[in-house]
Design a protein around this motif. Structure first.
Motif, PDB file in Angstrom:
ATOM      1  N   ARG A   4      -7.331   3.778  -8.886  1.00  0.00           N
ATOM      2  CA  ARG A   4      -7.343   3.614  -7.438  1.00  0.00           C
ATOM      3  C   ARG A   4      -7.193   2.145  -7.082  1.00  0.00           C
ATOM      4  NH1 ARG A   4     -11.848   7.549  -4.609  1.00  0.00           N
ATOM      5  NH2 ARG A   4     -10.903   9.533  -5.187  1.00  0.00           N
ATOM      6  N   ARG A   7      -8.259  -2.189  -2.779  1.00  0.00           N
ATOM      7  CA  ARG A   7      -8.293  -2.294  -1.325  1.00  0.00           C
ATOM      8  C   ARG A   7      -7.360  -1.254  -0.730  1.00  0.00           C
ATOM      9  NH1 ARG A   7     -10.791  -6.643   1.045  1.00  0.00           N
ATOM     10  NH2 ARG A   7      -9.538  -6.381   2.934  1.00  0.00           N
ATOM     11  N   TYR A  15     -10.539  -1.225   3.732  1.00  0.00           N
ATOM     12  CA  TYR A  15     -11.592  -0.698   2.861  1.00  0.00           C
ATOM     13  C   TYR A  15     -11.475  -1.311   1.470  1.00  0.00           C
ATOM     14  CZ  TYR A  15     -12.281   3.024   6.308  1.00  0.00           C
ATOM     15  OH  TYR A  15     -12.540   3.722   7.449  1.00  0.00           O
ATOM     16  N   LYS A  16     -12.614  -1.407   0.779  1.00  0.00           N
ATOM     17  CA  LYS A  16     -12.595  -1.810  -0.625  1.00  0.00           C
ATOM     18  C   LYS A  16     -13.208  -0.688  -1.457  1.00  0.00           C
ATOM     19  CE  LYS A  16     -17.042  -4.303  -0.752  1.00  0.00           C
ATOM     20  NZ  LYS A  16     -17.683  -5.596  -1.062  1.00  0.00           N
ATOM     21  N   PHE A  17     -12.718  -0.526  -2.672  1.00  0.00           N
ATOM     22  CA  PHE A  17     -13.194   0.537  -3.552  1.00  0.00           C
ATOM     23  C   PHE A  17     -14.525   0.144  -4.172  1.00  0.00           C
ATOM     24  CE2 PHE A  17     -13.065   2.786  -7.740  1.00  0.00           C
ATOM     25  CZ  PHE A  17     -13.213   4.065  -7.219  1.00  0.00           C
ATOM     26  N   TYR A  24     -14.427   4.517  -0.819  1.00  0.00           N
ATOM     27  CA  TYR A  24     -14.074   3.234  -0.230  1.00  0.00           C
ATOM     28  C   TYR A  24     -15.060   2.873   0.879  1.00  0.00           C
ATOM     29  CZ  TYR A  24      -9.624   3.217  -2.698  1.00  0.00           C
ATOM     30  OH  TYR A  24      -8.668   3.203  -3.667  1.00  0.00           O
TER      31      TYR A  24
END
Length: 208
Positions: A4, A7, A15-17, A24
């Protein structure tokens, strides 16, 4: 599992993972605090008020695996027994079932079933029996398609056609009968699966 991106941009939000949750987290914008691109429901956590399964003192800013369930962590139920919880608008799934959030129906639940549904416990893996002591082979030998329903709401959540062999030691399904019939919460590196109607514990989504 496919990798994934760390970002993700969605609907004008950044979103950030967060590996500890598999989801996220919002870093810019006014969208849902948590987002899962693989699920049909967004905003599983804060905006719907179901929270995370976490150790005491954890909050929405926690991101590492240690911030979520670990040794000695207490199970935090997602359901409510508030009588007003079922007074909202009626919600019907695309399959025609009532998925309106409501307090779990605990009448008639055995202690073993209550331990699983209400307290997040589980059957012993590889035991070959359900929480109530029914041999799993007896269930598999039943003729015709079988719907597996949440004992706290009556909502169908799994179907026999989706049963899969699993190394986990628990009866396992490839998918729920409908993504509308379940919701998910982060639980360490896994995701807890909950009944969409009663918000009671059904198990975990585990990648094998």
């Amino acid at each position: 599992l496919s990798a994934r991106p760390m970002r993700l941009e969605r609907d004008g939000n950044a979103y950030k993972f967060v590996p500890a949750t598999g989801m996220y987290k919002l870093v810019e914008g006014d969208g849902p605090t948590w987002f899962d691109p693989d699920g049909s429901q967004e905003n599983f956590l804060e905006a719907r008020g179901w929270g995370v399964i976490s150790r005491p003192g954890a909050d929405a800013n926690d991101e590492s695996a240690e911030d979520f369930v670990g040794d000695g962590a207490a199970y935090v139920p997602a359901f409510t027994t508030d009588a007003q919880a079922g007074d909202g608008p009626l919600v019907i799934s695309s399959l025609g079932f009532d998925i309106t959030p409501r307090p779990p129906d605990v009448a008639g639940l055995s202690e073993a079933s209550a331990d699983v549904l209400l307290r997040g416990e589980t059957e012993k893996p590889h035991s070959g029996v359900t929480a109530d002591g029914v041999a799993w082979t007896e269930v598999q030998d039943l003729e015709g398609p079988i719907l597996f329903c949440c004992a706290a709401s009556g909502l169908p959540v799994f179907a026999s056609e989706d049963l899969v062999a699993s190394t986990t030691g628990w009866p396992s399904f490839a998918r729920p009968i409908s993504e509308e019939h379940v919701i998910y919460r982060p639980d360490g590196g896994e995701r807890e699966v909950l009944c969409a109607a009663s918000r009671t514990h059904l198990g975990h989504a585990i990648a094998e």
